[in-house]
Design a protein around this motif. Structure first.
Motif, PDB file in Angstrom:
ATOM      1  N   ASP A  49      43.781  64.709  65.432  1.00 11.29           N
ATOM      2  CA  ASP A  49      43.050  65.815  65.619  1.00 11.29           C
ATOM      3  C   ASP A  49      43.833  66.906  65.184  1.00 11.29           C
ATOM      4  OD1 ASP A  49      42.080  68.036  67.019  1.00 11.29           O
ATOM      5  OD2 ASP A  49      41.930  67.113  68.869  1.00 11.29           O
ATOM      6  N   PRO A  50      43.120  67.660  64.348  1.00  8.46           N
ATOM      7  CA  PRO A  50      43.841  68.929  63.822  1.00  8.46           C
ATOM      8  C   PRO A  50      44.153  70.117  64.710  1.00  8.46           C
ATOM      9  CG  PRO A  50      41.880  68.368  62.219  1.00  8.46           C
ATOM     10  CD  PRO A  50      41.784  67.688  63.712  1.00  8.46           C
ATOM     11  N   ALA A  51      43.509  70.024  65.878  1.00 12.51           N
ATOM     12  CA  ALA A  51      43.646  71.109  66.832  1.00 12.51           C
ATOM     13  C   ALA A  51      44.971  70.937  67.420  1.00 12.51           C
ATOM     14  CB  ALA A  51      42.248  71.009  67.851  1.00 12.51           C
ATOM     15  N   ILE A  52      45.578  69.934  67.484  1.00  7.22           N
ATOM     16  CA  ILE A  52      47.068  69.899  67.890  1.00  7.22           C
ATOM     17  C   ILE A  52      47.903  69.285  67.006  1.00  7.22           C
ATOM     18  CG2 ILE A  52      48.563  68.446  69.842  1.00  7.22           C
ATOM     19  CD1 ILE A  52      46.335  68.609  71.671  1.00  7.22           C
ATOM     20  N   VAL A  53      48.959  69.983  66.763  1.00  6.31           N
ATOM     21  CA  VAL A  53      49.949  69.507  65.727  1.00  6.31           C
ATOM     22  C   VAL A  53      51.365  69.309  66.618  1.00  6.31           C
ATOM     23  CG1 VAL A  53      48.836  71.003  64.055  1.00  6.31           C
ATOM     24  CG2 VAL A  53      50.786  72.060  65.488  1.00  6.31           C
ATOM     25  N   GLY A  54      52.260  68.453  65.723  1.00  3.60           N
ATOM     26  CA  GLY A  54      53.426  68.292  66.245  1.00  3.60           C
ATOM     27  C   GLY A  54      54.282  67.680  65.451  1.00  3.60           C
ATOM     28  N   GLY A  55      55.417  67.391  65.656  1.00  2.00           N
ATOM     29  CA  GLY A  55      56.568  66.653  64.821  1.00  2.00           C
ATOM     30  C   GLY A  55      57.962  66.883  65.137  1.00  2.00           C
ATOM     31  N   PHE A  56      58.789  66.608  64.193  1.00  2.00           N
ATOM     32  CA  PHE A  56      60.195  66.807  64.380  1.00  2.00           C
ATOM     33  C   PHE A  56      60.621  68.480  63.685  1.00  2.00           C
ATOM     34  CE2 PHE A  56      60.347  62.121  63.233  1.00  2.00           C
ATOM     35  CZ  PHE A  56      60.695  61.842  64.630  1.00  2.00           C
ATOM     36  N   CYS A  57      61.525  69.057  64.472  1.00  2.00           N
ATOM     37  CA  CYS A  57      61.794  70.333  63.999  1.00  2.00           C
ATOM     38  C   CYS A  57      63.451  70.579  64.303  1.00  2.00           C
ATOM     39  CB  CYS A  57      61.232  71.569  64.586  1.00  2.00           C
ATOM     40  SG  CYS A  57      61.415  71.645  66.411  1.00  2.00           S
ATOM     41  N   ARG A  58      64.081  71.495  63.614  1.00  2.00           N
ATOM     42  CA  ARG A  58      65.554  71.748  63.894  1.00  2.00           C
ATOM     43  C   ARG A  58      65.554  73.424  63.948  1.00  2.00           C
ATOM     44  NH1 ARG A  58      70.592  69.233  62.113  1.00  2.00           N
ATOM     45  NH2 ARG A  58      69.044  67.671  61.263  1.00  2.00           N
TER      46      ARG A  58
ATOM     47  N   PHE B 253      58.354  69.018  68.428  1.00  2.00           N
ATOM     48  CA  PHE B 253      57.611  70.133  68.967  1.00  2.00           C
ATOM     49  C   PHE B 253      55.923  69.744  68.829  1.00  2.00           C
ATOM     50  CE2 PHE B 253      54.954  71.546  65.180  1.00  2.00           C
ATOM     51  CZ  PHE B 253      55.438  70.716  64.277  1.00  2.00           C
ATOM     52  N   VAL B 254      55.272  70.307  69.700  1.00  2.00           N
ATOM     53  CA  VAL B 254      53.856  69.834  69.824  1.00  2.00           C
ATOM     54  C   VAL B 254      53.175  71.316  70.332  1.00  2.00           C
ATOM     55  CG1 VAL B 254      52.092  68.597  71.077  1.00  2.00           C
ATOM     56  CG2 VAL B 254      54.133  67.564  70.798  1.00  2.00           C
ATOM     57  N   GLY B 255      52.000  71.515  69.834  1.00  2.00           N
ATOM     58  CA  GLY B 255      51.329  72.782  70.134  1.00  2.00           C
ATOM     59  C   GLY B 255      49.649  72.652  69.732  1.00  2.00           C
ATOM     60  N   HIS B 256      49.299  73.518  70.339  1.00  2.00           N
ATOM     61  CA  HIS B 256      47.761  73.711  70.039  1.00  2.00           C
ATOM     62  C   HIS B 256      47.699  74.454  68.589  1.00  2.00           C
ATOM     63  CE1 HIS B 256      47.676  73.635  74.344  1.00  2.00           C
ATOM     64  NE2 HIS B 256      46.431  72.824  74.081  1.00  2.00           N
ATOM     65  N   GLN B 257      46.889  74.370  67.715  1.00  2.00           N
ATOM     66  CA  GLN B 257      46.390  74.948  66.473  1.00  2.00           C
ATOM     67  C   GLN B 257      45.290  75.314  66.260  1.00  2.00           C
ATOM     68  OE1 GLN B 257      49.200  75.391  64.557  1.00  2.00           O
ATOM     69  NE2 GLN B 257      47.938  76.771  63.108  1.00  2.00           N
ATOM     70  N   LYS B 258      45.455  76.960  65.969  1.00  2.00           N
ATOM     71  CA  LYS B 258      44.295  77.524  65.516  1.00  2.00           C
ATOM     72  C   LYS B 258      44.466  78.012  64.139  1.00  2.00           C
ATOM     73  CE  LYS B 258      43.578  79.936  70.219  1.00  2.00           C
ATOM     74  NZ  LYS B 258      43.408  81.599  70.706  1.00  2.00           N
ATOM     75  N   GLY B 259      43.452  78.353  63.495  1.00  2.00           N
ATOM     76  CA  GLY B 259      43.639  79.071  62.011  1.00  2.00           C
ATOM     77  C   GLY B 259      43.399  80.354  62.006  1.00  2.00           C
ATOM     78  N   ALA B 260      44.197  80.966  61.121  1.00  2.00           N
ATOM     79  CA  ALA B 260      43.953  82.454  61.117  1.00  2.00           C
ATOM     80  C   ALA B 260      42.564  82.623  60.246  1.00  2.00           C
ATOM     81  CB  ALA B 260      45.254  82.911  60.208  1.00  2.00           C
TER      82      ALA B 260
ATOM     83  N   TYR C 203      45.115  65.154  72.553  1.00  2.00           N
ATOM     84  CA  TYR C 203      46.033  64.898  73.641  1.00  2.00           C
ATOM     85  C   TYR C 203      46.733  63.451  73.355  1.00  2.00           C
ATOM     86  CZ  TYR C 203      43.964  69.032  75.101  1.00  2.00           C
ATOM     87  OH  TYR C 203      43.671  70.357  75.336  1.00  2.00           O
ATOM     88  N   ARG C 204      46.104  62.686  73.145  1.00  2.00           N
ATOM     89  CA  ARG C 204      46.746  61.387  72.763  1.00  2.00           C
ATOM     90  C   ARG C 204      47.806  61.397  71.896  1.00  2.00           C
ATOM     91  NH1 ARG C 204      40.831  59.248  74.372  1.00  2.00           N
ATOM     92  NH2 ARG C 204      40.934  59.169  76.447  1.00  2.00           N
ATOM     93  N   LYS C 205      47.491  62.087  70.911  1.00  2.00           N
ATOM     94  CA  LYS C 205      48.648  62.280  69.881  1.00  2.00           C
ATOM     95  C   LYS C 205      49.557  62.899  70.301  1.00  2.00           C
ATOM     96  CE  LYS C 205      48.112  65.490  66.435  1.00  2.00           C
ATOM     97  NZ  LYS C 205      47.822  66.053  65.006  1.00  2.00           N
ATOM     98  N   ALA C 206      49.365  63.778  71.291  1.00  5.58           N
ATOM     99  CA  ALA C 206      50.615  64.548  72.082  1.00  5.58           C
ATOM    100  C   ALA C 206      51.435  63.594  72.813  1.00  5.58           C
ATOM    101  CB  ALA C 206      50.012  65.765  72.837  1.00  5.58           C
TER     102      ALA C 206
ATOM    103  N   ALA D  96      48.049  63.175  79.926  1.00  4.24           N
ATOM    104  CA  ALA D  96      49.214  63.864  79.208  1.00  4.24           C
ATOM    105  C   ALA D  96      49.876  64.696  80.363  1.00  4.24           C
ATOM    106  CB  ALA D  96      48.634  65.013  78.216  1.00  4.24           C
ATOM    107  N   ILE D  97      49.272  65.167  81.273  1.00  4.91           N
ATOM    108  CA  ILE D  97      50.025  65.843  82.403  1.00  4.91           C
ATOM    109  C   ILE D  97      50.637  64.895  83.240  1.00  4.91           C
ATOM    110  CG2 ILE D  97      49.742  67.052  84.581  1.00  4.91           C
ATOM    111  CD1 ILE D  97      46.961  68.120  83.396  1.00  4.91           C
ATOM    112  N   MET D  98      50.303  63.828  83.478  1.00  2.00           N
ATOM    113  CA  MET D  98      51.222  62.873  84.124  1.00  2.00           C
ATOM    114  C   MET D  98      52.402  62.327  83.344  1.00  2.00           C
ATOM    115  SD  MET D  98      50.160  59.491  86.397  1.00  2.00           S
ATOM    116  CE  MET D  98      49.564  58.368  85.045  1.00  2.00           C
ATOM    117  N   THR D  99      52.191  62.310  81.956  1.00  2.00           N
ATOM    118  CA  THR D  99      53.199  61.851  81.275  1.00  2.00           C
ATOM    119  C   THR D  99      53.993  62.873  80.962  1.00  2.00           C
ATOM    120  OG1 THR D  99      51.637  60.577  79.804  1.00  2.00           O
ATOM    121  CG2 THR D  99      53.736  61.136  78.802  1.00  2.00           C
TER     122      THR D  99
END
Ligand SMILES: [Zn+2]
Ligand SMILES: [Zn+2]
Lengths: 308, 341, 341, 308
Positions: B62-71, B79-86, B104-107, B148-151
């Motif tokens: 789902d492109p509307a939620i992004v996530g991955g590793f960050c430093r 990190f995980v977040g909603h993603q809008k486009g500019a 949400y399942r990706k999250a 997702a909330i319960m998790t």
């Protein structure tokens, strides 16, 4: 008195509304005493009328077994919320109209002798909306179930989160899901009964999370209102959209159970859904961090200054 | 109606209802500004390294939620977040930041991955809400949000959440259960969109501004309610006028909280998170007579005063100690909830 | 070619290759007989109470996999199995017992539920394989199978599996990881369907009977290989001629194994399950010179002899101690794997 | 020598096949040395040629860091399997043609100094099919990774389970998944790299279960053969069916990474995917029940009678 079209041209006075109710599905005029005797299911078409919390409890639990807890919790208007009326007036009106203090009732009881903890929502009180009091009762029910190691049954009937408490209502989603998470980690089963309607933030929190989910036939169960769903995208809604059977087909309800079979079904499930003897995960187990139900919570409250 | 009022630590000129509505609505528009930096832009500025991960392992990425590793300043996190486009095309691809259940399942998958790897989690909240269309309902968006909330409630790793733009209802909360919840100054957080509330409660979307004001959806008011823990001020003109400075401020606060949470014993962390949400909201206890006694006497009045203070700040009241629009350095520019503020 | 051969405890007339192929193919046809009792019919006969549960909580309730609570001679358990239909309409609805990914995800949900409730699991295997169509691939049938297998391997509750009909490839194994694996006498278990193997290895589906024979897919041969632990004899004429008697025999064996497993300490149970699969298969160790040394010298020859014995049984060799077609009472009618048989 | 159509009408002798390779995607004739230098990726269209295990290891691991384990494991013909040829002959032919003993290689090594355990499949040996030996090597790699608390990387390339070992091949799905389950419960990460092709029982077991799944561009990755999928239902297959990008769109691959970036991507991921300091679940943790890799397994073998 609402006006309605009478079948077969019979005169209005034949059906005084204190004695008769019209079925919204098949338009049959149903004699109220007969309707009550049939668990408020239309004898002609099987339409399931909404139940008040006390009616639901009377149908499901052994007579006189239910001990209501926290009946005296009342909502407060933290935001000073005013729409067309102030929230405080809406609360007072709902209290006057229903005799209830809020949209949920909880307590321990028995089903054919099996001890359970039950929480039942009441759509009659502000559309069964979940504010802090409903969230609190659901959470206390779950915490009590965990502490006493009794199966939890929640009967949902709600339009969703209560807008008049703003994000404090939204936070009830997290509060209730957190309690259910601990219940599950503690090996205590939870049966969710979804009745007409279960939508919005109630469906998007505890009501969706049953170890077993049961829906009443044709109950409206969905996240967003159908108008919203249809409006958002310009397409026809699928047949039976957001109805119990739709939920079942899509894998979110284990069973669609007519009201006449609900108690028997719960009883059957409870024979298998017993709290486990041993607790599984270390660190997630046992009693809530707030102690036996609300003990520590009360202590937290006492630590608050009594005057601002 | 201009009225002078004195209360402990709050002594300001109250704005008129019209001034207030305009000020609040300006916040709503700021929060929704498409030029506002979104999750990927923010994390790319905040972090020195970003590796995006994809997919729910069930149905779709789902492109509307992004996530991955960050430093973040040397701290490894997920990190995980909603993603809008500019831009419009990108916004369509991102479904305007409205996730389907698979988002949400990706999250959830990434949350569990973080837990398994012992990495803390940072989430960024910016959505009008979960997508309400038939496909979303069919695949169980309500279940996905609830799960997702319960998790998040039980996740055995620290979680820092930042409301960066629109915190829209359950679709926002599904990524926003945290040990610490921050909010950018111009962000909003509400149980339903102002338009939705207006059309239900006023039976007309024309009352959106009234609904926005009634719901107390601004960051400053959410701070007063205890729903968020800190407001992070934006640069003058808003986050989009200086994304780098916005990222710099967020980085400092996120890093500080990650460090504070890193030392927490796991059970204490989970118990505190449970208690955080356990205590949300307020109720009264009716006496036998039927008349309600406030559960925490005086608290309501106190919160109202703090709410009002936050509200006044919206229209630029002067001389306040907790003006969230003030621009300052990292540590000082943060308001903490609690008795002292 | 009829040849007499003597080996420890096996002394039989070897069938000709044609006789053998016919006998094996007859088993394949028995295993696929649409009148054969399927999971729901079996569990309804085996158990005194059945409560079917539905749904994967993700996408759809797959009618090709069924499951729920059941009570077997007083023992509470969760059952899960593939479901074919006896009539054409029902068979179409059940997709001929070929699950989509959501079927396996439903199974995983029920497995986890059983674990949480402390209930043992009984699974029934009867599928040509997972459905190979585009929708199944899109939703990740391979992932679902892999996840189901991994879940079963680590499930902290006893699992008894019964191959009742067709044990077709990964789609079968995804429900068939057990502490004890039983098989009805006329069931088959194979890595690929005989038709699939023939079309790949012989480049023609006409060689299906050869492939069936080569793969050693009969219950008796699978017992010899150690892939299954017991063969449960069927009534004369096959399970469909007397479903009640079939269920009675299964009930006795399932109940016996549930009782034996119930007493196992959990770690011992999991370690034994791990070891069961850990030791499946055989390999050799090549010497430095490059010539292979058998890893367990003599084992291969031993297994071949047992395989041959099982094979002879297929065509009704007489006087054997382990004739799986013999009809007898519950305890005695079971062949155990191991040194003694 | 296979005949192929030459582009631009150039004479066959211009491209002796020991020096040149034709790209199956764009038909470009590629000079072998150049192709090897480009990691066997077509310099014109980016087509990724299949790699032998040693080529893959050379591309991914630090020079001379890899220590192959169990190179001497060989498949045996337990079933007496004969199709058009006996299995034993097929094994001998594959050994002769490839120089390998079976379709997988495993051992510890380093990537830019980071210690990892690697298992690489080799499609050249009987289509990379998984029999007991491949299953054993994957399992030993996972057990070693758990015992040594090192991240595991498996590069899959396989047509699926090896039919000639019947259900013993099928059981390798369970064997490898069981080992990966323990690895995950033990908090040790696993990265699955799916290359052309990864299908059948290999995709339906360990290859699908990466904490992070990486696919090579355009790699064929699917459960059933496309012919089977198309044949089963009478419909057109979707564009790009069962390709890496299809997998990514449907949520089963985190990243589609060109070969030139693969080592760098793994290195980046390894900075985050470190074995956790503490083990999470009691009872599921730590060392495999078979002890340090194959110790107890060896013991089990020793308990077998040495003559049948
Ligand atoms: Zn009716
Ligand atoms: Zn090319």
């Amino acid at each position: 008195m609402p006006s309605f079209k009478l079948p077969f041209g019979r005169a209005r006075q034949e059906y005084p509304p204190n004695l008769w109710t019209k079925c919204p599905d098949c338009a049959e005029m149903l004699y109220n005493k007969q309707l009550d005797k049939n668990q408020r299911v239309c004898t002609r078409c099987g339409h399931h009328f909404r139940l008040r919390a006390d009616q639901r409890i009377a149908q499901l639990l052994d007579r006189d077994s239910f001990r209501e807890q926290d009946a005296n919790l009342e909502s407060v208007d933290m935001l000073g919320f005013v729409d067309q009326k102030p929230y405080s007036e809406r609360l007072a009106a709902a209290h006057a109209a229903t005799g209830s203090r809020d949209a949920a009732v909880w307590g321990p009881g028995t089903i054919a002798g099996t001890r359970v903890v039950v929480c039942v929502m009441d759509f009659a009180f502000m559309g069964g909306s979940m504010g802090t009091v409903v969230g609190e009762k659901v959470t206390r029910a779950a915490e009590h179930a965990l502490d006493e190691r009794l199966p939890l049954i929640i009967v949902a009937s709600s339009g969703g989160a209560r807008m008049q408490e703003g994000t404090l209502s939204l936070m009830q989603l997290a509060k209730t899901c957190a309690a259910l998470g601990r219940l599950g980690d503690g090996g205590v089963p939870f049966i969710s009964v979804l009745t007409d309607p279960t939508t919005g933030g109630v469906f998007a929190s505890f009501a969706a999370l049953g170890d077993v989910n049961i829906a009443e036939p044709k109950a409206l169960i969905g996240f967003a209102g159908a108008r919203v769903a249809a409006g958002t995208i310009a397409e026809e809604l699928p047949e039976g959209f957001q109805r119990a059977e739709f939920l079942y087909d899509h894998g979110f309800a284990d069973l669609v159970v007519p009201r006449a079979k609900l108690r028997e079904t719960l009883l059957g499930l409870l024979r298998y859904m017993k709290p486990s003897a041993q607790v599984e995960r270390a660190g997630q187990n046992g009693s809530s961090p707030l102690g036996r139900s609300a003990q520590l919570f009360d202590e937290l409250i006492r630590r608050e200054p009594t005057h601002g | 109606m201009v009225e002078q009022r004195t209360a402990a630590s709050v002594a300001v000129v109250e704005p008129t209802p019209d001034e207030l509505r305009s000020a609040i609505w300006a916040r709503v528009q700021q929060a929704r500004n498409v030029k506002r930096p979104h999750t990927l832009e923010l994390i790319q500025s905040i972090a020195t390294e970003v590796i995006e991960l994809h997919g729910d392992r069930l149905f779709r990425d789902d492109p509307a939620i992004v996530g991955g590793f960050c430093r973040i300043d040397g701290r490894r996190a997920v990190f995980v977040g909603h993603q809008k486009g500019a831009e419009t095309d990108e916004n369509i691809r991102r479904n305007f930041g409205m996730p389907h259940p698979e988002g949400y399942r990706k999250a959830i998958r990434l949350f569990r991955l973080a837990e398994r790897l012992g990495l803390p989690i940072v989430t960024f909240i910016d959505t009008p809400g979960a997508f309400p269309g038939p496909a979303s309902e069919e695949r169980g968006v309500a279940e996905a949000i609830a799960r997702a909330i319960m998790t998040m409630c039980g996740l055995r790793t620290p979680i820092v959440t930042v409301i960066t733009g629109e915190g829209g209802s359950g679709g926002a909360l599904a990524l926003a259960v945290g040990d610490v919840v921050l909010a950018l100054e111009n962000s909003i957080y509400s149980v339903i969109s102002p338009e939705g509330a207006a059309s239900i409660l006023w039976r007309s979307a024309e009352y959106s501004q009234q609904a926005a004001a009634a719901m107390r959806l601004t960051a400053a008011e959410q701070l007063a309610l205890g729903v968020i823990d800190e407001v992070v001020p934006e640069p003058p003109g808003g986050a989009h006028t200086n994304p780098e400075e916005t990222a710099r401020r967020l980085r400092a606060r996120i890093a500080a909280h990650l460090d504070a949470l890193a030392g927490r014993e796991r059970k204490a962390l989970l118990d505190a998170r449970y208690a955080r949400y356990r205590n949300m909201g307020e109720f009264a206890i009716a006496a036998e007579s039927g008349e309600a006694q406030p559960q925490r006497p005086g608290l309501r009045a106190r919160i109202r005063r703090v709410l009002d203070a936050g509200r006044n700040a919206l229209v630029g009241g002067e001389g306040e100690t907790n003006d969230p629009t003030a621009d300052s350095t990292d540590e000082a520019d943060v308001q903490r909830t609690g008795e002292g503020s």
